[in-house]
Every structure is written in C-alpha cells, then in structure tokens.
Design an enzyme around this catalytic site. Sequence first.
Site, PDB file in Angstrom:
ATOM      1  N   ARG A   1     -32.739  71.510  69.880  1.00 26.86           N
ATOM      2  CA  ARG A   1     -32.035  72.798  69.802  1.00 26.86           C
ATOM      3  C   ARG A   1     -32.222  73.425  68.410  1.00 26.86           C
ATOM      4  O   ARG A   1     -32.334  74.640  68.289  1.00 26.86           O
ATOM      5  CB  ARG A   1     -30.548  72.599  70.110  1.00 26.86           C
TER       6      ARG A   1
ATOM      7  N   ARG B   1     -30.093  85.647  71.207  1.00 30.37           N
ATOM      8  CA  ARG B   1     -30.734  84.458  70.680  1.00 30.37           C
ATOM      9  C   ARG B   1     -32.232  84.625  70.551  1.00 30.37           C
ATOM     10  O   ARG B   1     -32.923  83.719  70.102  1.00 30.37           O
ATOM     11  CB  ARG B   1     -30.477  83.326  71.650  1.00 30.37           C
TER      12      ARG B   1
ATOM     13  N   ARG C   1     -20.329  67.019  75.018  1.00 31.98           N
ATOM     14  CA  ARG C   1     -21.317  67.844  75.708  1.00 31.98           C
ATOM     15  C   ARG C   1     -22.625  67.078  75.880  1.00 31.98           C
ATOM     16  O   ARG C   1     -23.069  66.391  74.967  1.00 31.98           O
ATOM     17  CB  ARG C   1     -21.573  69.127  74.907  1.00 31.98           C
TER      18      ARG C   1
ATOM     19  N   ARG D   1     -18.269  66.155  67.766  1.00 32.04           N
ATOM     20  CA  ARG D   1     -17.730  67.288  68.534  1.00 32.04           C
ATOM     21  C   ARG D   1     -17.164  66.829  69.879  1.00 32.04           C
ATOM     22  O   ARG D   1     -17.741  65.995  70.567  1.00 32.04           O
ATOM     23  CB  ARG D   1     -18.807  68.329  68.800  1.00 32.04           C
TER      24      ARG D   1
ATOM     25  N   LYS E   1     -19.907  78.628  65.203  1.00 34.94           N
ATOM     26  CA  LYS E   1     -19.723  79.960  65.806  1.00 34.94           C
ATOM     27  C   LYS E   1     -18.519  79.974  66.756  1.00 34.94           C
ATOM     28  O   LYS E   1     -17.668  80.855  66.671  1.00 34.94           O
ATOM     29  CB  LYS E   1     -20.986  80.376  66.585  1.00 34.94           C
TER      30      LYS E   1
HETATM   31  P1  AP5 Z   1     -18.818  74.793  67.099  1.00 27.63           P
HETATM   32  O1  AP5 Z   1     -17.854  75.840  66.639  1.00 27.63           O
HETATM   33  O2  AP5 Z   1     -18.665  74.269  68.480  1.00 27.63           O
HETATM   34  O3  AP5 Z   1     -20.305  75.263  66.809  1.00 27.63           O
HETATM   35  P2  AP5 Z   1     -21.224  76.334  67.533  1.00 27.63           P
HETATM   36  O4  AP5 Z   1     -21.977  77.044  66.468  1.00 27.63           O
HETATM   37  O5  AP5 Z   1     -20.423  77.176  68.492  1.00 27.63           O
HETATM   38  O6  AP5 Z   1     -22.177  75.315  68.277  1.00 27.63           O
HETATM   39  P3  AP5 Z   1     -22.756  75.259  69.737  1.00 27.63           P
HETATM   40  O7  AP5 Z   1     -23.436  73.942  69.855  1.00 27.63           O
HETATM   41  O8  AP5 Z   1     -21.718  75.594  70.759  1.00 27.63           O
HETATM   42  O9  AP5 Z   1     -23.787  76.380  69.662  1.00 27.63           O
HETATM   43  P4  AP5 Z   1     -25.005  76.524  70.481  1.00 27.63           P
HETATM   44  O10 AP5 Z   1     -25.351  77.849  69.976  1.00 27.63           O
HETATM   45  O11 AP5 Z   1     -26.100  75.565  70.452  1.00 27.63           O
HETATM   46  O12 AP5 Z   1     -24.451  76.301  71.969  1.00 27.63           O
HETATM   47  P5  AP5 Z   1     -24.165  77.325  73.142  1.00 27.63           P
HETATM   48  O13 AP5 Z   1     -23.030  76.816  73.881  1.00 27.63           O
HETATM   49  O14 AP5 Z   1     -24.173  78.720  72.638  1.00 27.63           O
HETATM   50  O15 AP5 Z   1     -18.760  73.603  66.035  1.00 27.63           O
HETATM   51  C1  AP5 Z   1     -19.510  72.425  66.213  1.00 27.63           C
HETATM   52  C2  AP5 Z   1     -18.666  71.208  65.797  1.00 27.63           C
HETATM   53  O16 AP5 Z   1     -18.411  71.266  64.401  1.00 27.63           O
HETATM   54  C3  AP5 Z   1     -17.262  71.171  66.460  1.00 27.63           C
HETATM   55  O17 AP5 Z   1     -16.921  69.832  66.652  1.00 27.63           O
HETATM   56  C4  AP5 Z   1     -16.341  71.832  65.418  1.00 27.63           C
HETATM   57  O18 AP5 Z   1     -15.003  71.380  65.507  1.00 27.63           O
HETATM   58  C5  AP5 Z   1     -17.001  71.380  64.119  1.00 27.63           C
HETATM   59  N1  AP5 Z   1     -16.905  72.357  63.038  1.00 27.63           N
HETATM   60  C6  AP5 Z   1     -16.972  73.725  63.132  1.00 27.63           C
HETATM   61  N2  AP5 Z   1     -16.889  74.291  61.914  1.00 27.63           N
HETATM   62  C7  AP5 Z   1     -16.794  73.241  61.011  1.00 27.63           C
HETATM   63  C8  AP5 Z   1     -16.677  73.175  59.595  1.00 27.63           C
HETATM   64  N3  AP5 Z   1     -16.671  74.281  58.825  1.00 27.63           N
HETATM   65  N4  AP5 Z   1     -16.596  71.937  59.017  1.00 27.63           N
HETATM   66  C9  AP5 Z   1     -16.614  70.790  59.776  1.00 27.63           C
HETATM   67  N5  AP5 Z   1     -16.699  70.809  61.140  1.00 27.63           N
HETATM   68  C10 AP5 Z   1     -16.796  72.019  61.745  1.00 27.63           C
HETATM   69  O19 AP5 Z   1     -25.514  77.141  73.990  1.00 27.63           O
HETATM   70  C11 AP5 Z   1     -25.803  75.964  74.710  1.00 27.63           C
HETATM   71  C12 AP5 Z   1     -27.084  76.156  75.489  1.00 27.63           C
HETATM   72  O20 AP5 Z   1     -26.916  77.238  76.423  1.00 27.63           O
HETATM   73  C13 AP5 Z   1     -28.312  76.546  74.662  1.00 27.63           C
HETATM   74  O21 AP5 Z   1     -28.972  75.414  74.125  1.00 27.63           O
HETATM   75  C14 AP5 Z   1     -29.150  77.284  75.708  1.00 27.63           C
HETATM   76  O22 AP5 Z   1     -29.784  76.375  76.555  1.00 27.63           O
HETATM   77  C15 AP5 Z   1     -28.114  78.011  76.524  1.00 27.63           C
HETATM   78  N6  AP5 Z   1     -27.836  79.354  76.016  1.00 27.63           N
HETATM   79  C16 AP5 Z   1     -26.623  79.827  75.550  1.00 27.63           C
HETATM   80  N7  AP5 Z   1     -26.726  81.106  75.167  1.00 27.63           N
HETATM   81  C17 AP5 Z   1     -28.034  81.451  75.377  1.00 27.63           C
HETATM   82  C18 AP5 Z   1     -28.763  82.651  75.137  1.00 27.63           C
HETATM   83  N8  AP5 Z   1     -28.176  83.738  74.613  1.00 27.63           N
HETATM   84  N9  AP5 Z   1     -30.074  82.649  75.439  1.00 27.63           N
HETATM   85  C19 AP5 Z   1     -30.682  81.572  75.992  1.00 27.63           C
HETATM   86  N10 AP5 Z   1     -30.051  80.408  76.235  1.00 27.63           N
HETATM   87  C20 AP5 Z   1     -28.728  80.350  75.924  1.00 27.63           C
END
Ligand code: AP5
Length: 212
Positions: A167, A88, A156, A123, A13
């Site tokens: 997660r 979410r 991270r 990552r 994402k």
């Molecule tokens: P990346 O693009 O970083 O993936 P992502 O989907 O953004 O993953 P996140 O781990 O950031 O999502 P998340 O939803 O768990 O975390 P968030 O920060 O929102 O890609 C991942 C890796 O793969 C990278 O190394 C990238 O280079 C690689 N990659 C990408 N595309 C690829 C491809 N096609 N092929 C190969 N490699 C690829 O949330 C973190 C925490 O915050 C949550 O656990 C929760 O505690 C809290 N939080 C955040 N938002 C909320 C909410 N709305 N409600 C409640 N808690 C929340």
Amino acid sequence: MKLILLGAPGAGKGTQAETISKELGIPTISTGNMLREAIQNQTPIGLEAKRFMDNGQLVPDDVIIGIVEERVARDDCRNGYILDGVPRTIAQAEALERFGVTIDNVVSIEIEDAVIEKRMSGRRVCGRCGASYHITANPPKTDGVCDSCGSELVIRKDDRPETVRERLEVYHRLTEPLKGFYEARGKLRIVNGNQPIETVHREILTALGKGV
Ligand code: AP5
C-alpha cells in the site's frame, strides 16, 4: 468547507477526520469505509473491490468516481465535507473538478514509511462503524470495544506487514503526485503526522485558519 485529507496509509487521516467532522459539523466521506461496508453487504461493488483491497491495490477509478459522485450530491453535504482517502489518483482529482466540486483546502499528513509500518501493527478498527483506534496511541475506553457504537474491534485484513508495504508503494507511485496537483492550485498544506494525535489535530486546524 470542502477539505481533502491526503496522506499515506496509516498517516492518521481517519483519526483526524473523525474529530474535525464533529467540530465543523460536516460529514466525512471515507471511500475505504464505504468499500468495506459494500464488502460486508456483499454488493457487486464490494465483490469487485475486495480483490484489490486485500492485495493493497487501488480499486479502479471508475468505481470510485461513481460512488463519490453519488455521495457528494446527498443533502448532508450541502455545507461541505471531508474527503478521507479520496482522491487517490490524478484521474480521481480531475473527476472531482469535472463534477464541479471546488476544494477549499488539502492537508497532507506526512510521516516516514518506517513509522507507519510500526504503527499499523497496533491499529484496531470497529467492524461496524469503521472508527479507528490504536492499542497504545489511541485506545478505546473498554478493551476491544468501539467507543462510538459498542461493536467489536478487529484487525483490518490489509494491515498485514506485506500488504502495508504494498500500500505504501502504491501511495508513493499513484497518490503522492496529487501533492503537486493541489500545490499548483494553491490549496496544499503540509502537517507533520509523526506527533501526538492532539498536536497533529491542532496543526491541521491552524493550517485551515481555525487554530486557537
Ligand atoms: P488512521 O487514522 O486509521 O490512518 P489512515 O490514514 O486513515 O489510514 P488507513 O489505513 O485507513 O488509510 P488508507 O488510506 O490506506 O485506507 P483506506 O481505508 O482509505 O491511523 C492509523 C493508526 O495509527 C490507527 O491505529 C490510529 O489510532 C493510529 N494513529 C493515528 N494518528 C496517530 C498519531 N499521530 N500517533 C500515533 N498513532 C496514530 O483504503 C483501504 C483500501 O481501500 C485501499 O488500499 C484501496 O484498496 C481502497 N480504496 C479506498 N479509497 C480508494 C480510492 N479513492 N481509490 C482507490 N482505491 C481506494
């Protein structure tokens, strides 16, 4: 354009949001990045969020709803925005509707859990601006340094294998039901996330009616 990027942790994402944001000239609202910034600045929200995030749990809905309501009201959101990692839960999606936000498209980036678990070990993220890289699939130009702001890349804390598994479980239980929520509103598009980054990008643009 008001776009939601939906998908499991590590689905891609943040990676896709960064490019689409530049192409469409609209900001990305990443609640994950906002919360990590709050943790770094040791704000009350950051201190509360940290214990949930470190364990792979969701931060309570009222905290998220408050920060998103304030963020979407800012000037730079006038022409639209990309929501990355929010909503979410069904409660968060209902709150968006209550503030009068009309979502144009929801793209769900889909990928099997086993691929995600493997992917997350490679990552690296920018400790300052939150940009996301991968040691093989999307490396920075200079090893360990962010292309965008020149800061150091870090692993991270919640990318430890046991936290990633937690997660994923939380995603399937609380976030995946949003697919049905948006499908019922005719907004849902599905894209296969298990393809090279550029291919996923092209498929998202096609799903948005902006393909070439
Ligand atoms: P990346 O693009 O970083 O993936 P992502 O989907 O953004 O993953 P996140 O781990 O950031 O999502 P998340 O939803 O768990 O975390 P968030 O920060 O929102 O890609 C991942 C890796 O793969 C990278 O190394 C990238 O280079 C690689 N990659 C990408 N595309 C690829 C491809 N096609 N092929 C190969 N490699 C690829 O949330 C973190 C925490 O915050 C949550 O656990 C929760 O505690 C809290 N939080 C955040 N938002 C909320 C909410 N709305 N409600 C409640 N808690 C929340």
